[in-house]
Motif scaffolding. Structure first.
Motif, PDB file in Angstrom:
ATOM      1  N   SER A 143       0.796  -1.224   0.000  1.00  0.00           N
ATOM      2  CA  SER A 143       0.000   0.000   0.000  1.00  0.00           C
ATOM      3  C   SER A 143       0.830   1.277   0.000  1.00  0.00           C
ATOM      4  O   SER A 143       0.335   2.317  -0.398  1.00  0.00           O
ATOM      5  N   LEU A 144       2.099   1.207   0.439  1.00  0.00           N
ATOM      6  CA  LEU A 144       2.854   2.454   0.570  1.00  0.00           C
ATOM      7  C   LEU A 144       4.028   2.609  -0.399  1.00  0.00           C
ATOM      8  O   LEU A 144       4.510   3.709  -0.617  1.00  0.00           O
ATOM      9  N   PHE A 145       4.534   1.481  -0.952  1.00  0.00           N
ATOM     10  CA  PHE A 145       5.759   1.580  -1.754  1.00  0.00           C
ATOM     11  C   PHE A 145       5.465   1.624  -3.248  1.00  0.00           C
ATOM     12  O   PHE A 145       4.453   1.091  -3.703  1.00  0.00           O
ATOM     13  N   ASP A 146       6.412   2.205  -4.003  1.00  0.00           N
ATOM     14  CA  ASP A 146       6.298   2.142  -5.465  1.00  0.00           C
ATOM     15  C   ASP A 146       6.780   0.756  -5.923  1.00  0.00           C
ATOM     16  O   ASP A 146       7.196  -0.066  -5.098  1.00  0.00           O
ATOM     17  N   ALA A 147       6.731   0.512  -7.226  1.00  0.00           N
ATOM     18  CA  ALA A 147       7.036  -0.838  -7.728  1.00  0.00           C
ATOM     19  C   ALA A 147       8.447  -1.291  -7.324  1.00  0.00           C
ATOM     20  O   ALA A 147       8.640  -2.441  -6.913  1.00  0.00           O
TER      21      ALA A 147
END
Ligand code: CMP
Length: 225
Positions: A143-147
Motif C-alpha cells: 500500500s505504501l511503496f512504489d514498484a
C-alpha cells in the motif's frame, strides 16, 4: 519414520520421545508433483500438512483469476492449521512450486496433540505471530511503496525466509519465477523483469541461473526494509 527427522521440524522439536514416536505412527506421507493444488480456498479442512521436501505457495485468486501470493513455505514449515483451529473453510490455496513430500496429520490427532503438549501450542502461536508480522510487512509494502520498493521488499522477504548470508552477500538459491515474484509484489511480470535488470545494472544484485545474490544486504535492507 525416523524420529530424528521429525525432531528437525520446528513445531515438533520440543516434544518428548514418547510423544514423538506416537506422532510418527499417525503421520502419513504424500507426494505431489510440481504445480499441484494441495489445498483449495473455500474447501473444508480436515488435515494439517508439514513440508518434508519441496516448496509451496499460499495464494488467493480474484474473480478474474488474478493471483496474489501471500507466502512461500519450504522444508519444515506447516500449513492447513487455520481451518483446523477455527472450523471455517480453507483460507487460501496451497500449490506446489516444486515436487513436494508432505507429512499429513488428521484434524483430531492434531487437536489432541496440542491439548496434550502445551509446548506445541506455544510453537504454533509463535509461528502464527511471525506470519502476521510478515503479512503486516507485505500490506505496508503493497500500500505504501512504489514498484521498485515492492520488488525490493519481496526479495528481502525471500532472503529472510530462505537465503544464506556470507561476507555481507545474501544468496537466494531458488528464486521464484518472474510471474510468482510479480504476484507477491503486486505488479506485472514485465515490471519485475525491468526492475531486476535495473538492480543488476547498478550492481545491487547479481543473477545466475535460478539464483540471485543481494550484494550488500545490510545496505539493501536499510534502503528498502
Ligand atoms: P488453512 O486456512 O487451513 O488452509 C490454507 C492455509 O494457508 C492456512 O490454513 C495456512 O496454513 C496457510 N496460510 C494462509 N494465510 C497465510 C499467510 N499469510 N502466511 C502463511 N501461510 C498462510
Amino acid at each position: 519414520m525416523p524420529l530424528s527427522k521429525l525432531r528437525q521440524i520446528p513445531l515438533f522439536s520440543e516434544l518428548e520421545d514418547n510423544a514423538l514416536s506416537e506422532l510418527a505412527k499417525s503421520l502419513k506421507t504424500q507426494t505431489f508433483r510440481k504445480d499441484t493444488t494441495v489445498v483449495s480456498e473455500t474447501d473444508e479442512g480436515s488435515m494439517l500438512y508439514i513440508i518434508n521436501k519441496g516448496q509451496v505457495k499460499i495464494s488467493r485468486l480474484s474473480e478474474t483469476g488474478k493471483e496474489v501470493i501471500l507466502a512461500i513455505l519450504g522444508e519444515g514449515d506447516f500449513f492447513g492449521e487455520m481451518s483446523l483451529l477455527d472450523g471455517l473453510a480453507r483460507s487460501a490455496n496451497v500449490i506446489t512450486l516444486t515436487e513436494a513430500e508432505l507429512f499429513v496429520l488428521y484434524r483430531g490427532t492434531f487437536l489432541k496433540l496440542i491439548e496434550k503438549n502445551p509446548k506445541i501450542a506455544i510453537g504454533l502461536l509463535k509461528e502464527l505471530a511471525l506470519r502476521l508480522r510478515k503479512s503486516d510487512t507485505q500490506i505496508k509494502s503493497l500500500s505504501l511503496f512504489d514498484a521498485t520498493g515492492r520488488v525490493a521488499t519481496t526479495l528481502i522477504q525471500i532472503a529472510e525466509d530462505s537465503g544464506t548470508i556470507k561476507d555481507g552477500t545474501v544468496k537466494i538459491q531458488n528464486l521464484p519465477n518472474q510471474r510468482d515474484l510479480a504476484n507477491i509484489a503486486g505488479t506485472s511480470r514485465e515490471t519485475i523483469s525491468r526492475i531486476l535488470k535495473a538492480f543488476v545494472a547498478e550492481g545491487t544484485v547479481t543473477k545466475e541461473k535460478g539464483k540471485l545474490f543481494i550484494n550488500d544486504y545490510d545496505r539493501f535492507k536499510k534502503k528498502y526494509g
